[in-house]
Scaffold this active site. Structure first.
Site, mmCIF file in Angstrom:
data_model
loop_
_atom_site.group_PDB
_atom_site.id
_atom_site.type_symbol
_atom_site.label_atom_id
_atom_site.label_comp_id
_atom_site.label_asym_id
_atom_site.label_seq_id
_atom_site.Cartn_x
_atom_site.Cartn_y
_atom_site.Cartn_z
ATOM 1 N N ARG A 50 -1.561 -6.356 -8.188
ATOM 2 C CA ARG A 50 -0.471 -7.285 -7.915
ATOM 3 C C ARG A 50 -0.368 -8.357 -8.979
ATOM 4 O O ARG A 50 0.707 -8.830 -9.289
ATOM 5 C CB ARG A 50 -0.688 -7.978 -6.558
ATOM 6 C CG ARG A 50 -0.593 -7.063 -5.372
ATOM 7 C CD ARG A 50 -1.070 -7.770 -4.144
ATOM 8 N NE ARG A 50 -2.478 -8.125 -4.351
ATOM 9 C CZ ARG A 50 -3.281 -8.614 -3.434
ATOM 10 N NH1 ARG A 50 -2.836 -8.846 -2.231
ATOM 11 N NH2 ARG A 50 -4.541 -8.889 -3.695
ATOM 12 N N SER B 84 -3.023 -7.763 2.852
ATOM 13 C CA SER B 84 -3.346 -7.584 4.264
ATOM 14 C C SER B 84 -3.788 -8.902 4.893
ATOM 15 O O SER B 84 -3.450 -9.194 6.041
ATOM 16 C CB SER B 84 -4.445 -6.528 4.434
ATOM 17 O OG SER B 84 -3.980 -5.265 4.039
ATOM 18 N N HIS C 237 0.838 -1.208 0.000
ATOM 19 C CA HIS C 237 0.000 0.000 0.000
ATOM 20 C C HIS C 237 0.868 1.251 0.000
ATOM 21 O O HIS C 237 0.608 2.202 -0.749
ATOM 22 C CB HIS C 237 -0.892 0.047 1.250
ATOM 23 C CG HIS C 237 -1.917 -1.023 1.332
ATOM 24 N ND1 HIS C 237 -2.062 -1.803 2.457
ATOM 25 C CD2 HIS C 237 -2.864 -1.442 0.451
ATOM 26 C CE1 HIS C 237 -3.061 -2.650 2.268
ATOM 27 N NE2 HIS C 237 -3.555 -2.461 1.050
ATOM 28 N N LYS D 59 -17.615 -6.511 6.145
ATOM 29 C CA LYS D 59 -16.410 -7.189 6.619
ATOM 30 C C LYS D 59 -16.225 -6.945 8.112
ATOM 31 O O LYS D 59 -16.693 -5.954 8.657
ATOM 32 C CB LYS D 59 -15.171 -6.682 5.868
ATOM 33 C CG LYS D 59 -15.128 -7.081 4.408
ATOM 34 C CD LYS D 59 -13.813 -6.668 3.787
ATOM 35 C CE LYS D 59 -13.723 -7.104 2.341
ATOM 36 N NZ LYS D 59 -12.440 -6.766 1.739
#
Length: 168
Positions: free
Chosen positions: A90, A129, A17, A41
């Protein structure tokens, strides 16, 4: 003046990040990094904790502002009068997911919100994460994944003592 938003969960903020934040801050005059309060979440850290982590991690970047929001990104961007969203990629699987979101945001914003993709530097391409949290939950070494102060906060959340390698 050019401005952009980098939205995300940042639970927790990783070096990946921070790589995207630093690079986007070089491209735009103003960068707002905004923590999404996603009610679907169950995050490890509260929105307030994530905002504080990001403020600490980006304190050396004068054109970066940390904020939070709930709801749709297109509404938040309109409120802030910002027309570019930053997203990090990514892998190709990230692109497929992010492209659909980018196209939806552009369509539902009436063309007012574009998305700029920045590929993560290769040294951070493996990072997520979720992976950081999983490694930390087993008291694994996350020193290559997050800043030291973030690692200590993560270990504290899991009720673990600081790892000895932080004192080396």
């Amino acid at each position: 003046m050019t401005a952009a938003i980098y939205p995300g969960s940042f639970d927790p903020v990783t070096y990946g990040h921070l790589d995207i934040i630093r690079r986007a801050a070089e491209i735009f005059d103003e960068l707002t990094v905004s923590v999404l309060n996603n009610k679907t979440k169950t995050p490890l850290f509260s929105v307030e904790e994530r905002v504080k982590m990001l403020e600490e991690a980006t304190k050396d970047l004068p054109n970066v502002t940390i904020d939070s929001f709930s709801g749709l990104l297109i509404d938040y961007a309109k409120e802030k009068n910002i027309h570019v969203a930053i997203r990090g990629l990514r892998a190709i699987t990230d692109f497929e997911y992010e492209l659909q979101i980018a196209q939806t945001n552009r369509k539902f914003s009436g063309g007012d919100l574009d998305t700029m993709f920045l590929t993560t530097s290769l040294e951070y391409a493996y990072l997520s994460s979720s992976t950081v949290k999983e490694i930390a939950s087993f008291n694994g070494d996350i020193s290559q994944c997050v800043p030291d102060f973030v690692a200590k906060l993560i270990y504290e959340k899991y009720g673990l003592k600081d790892r000895s390698y932080y004192e080396q």
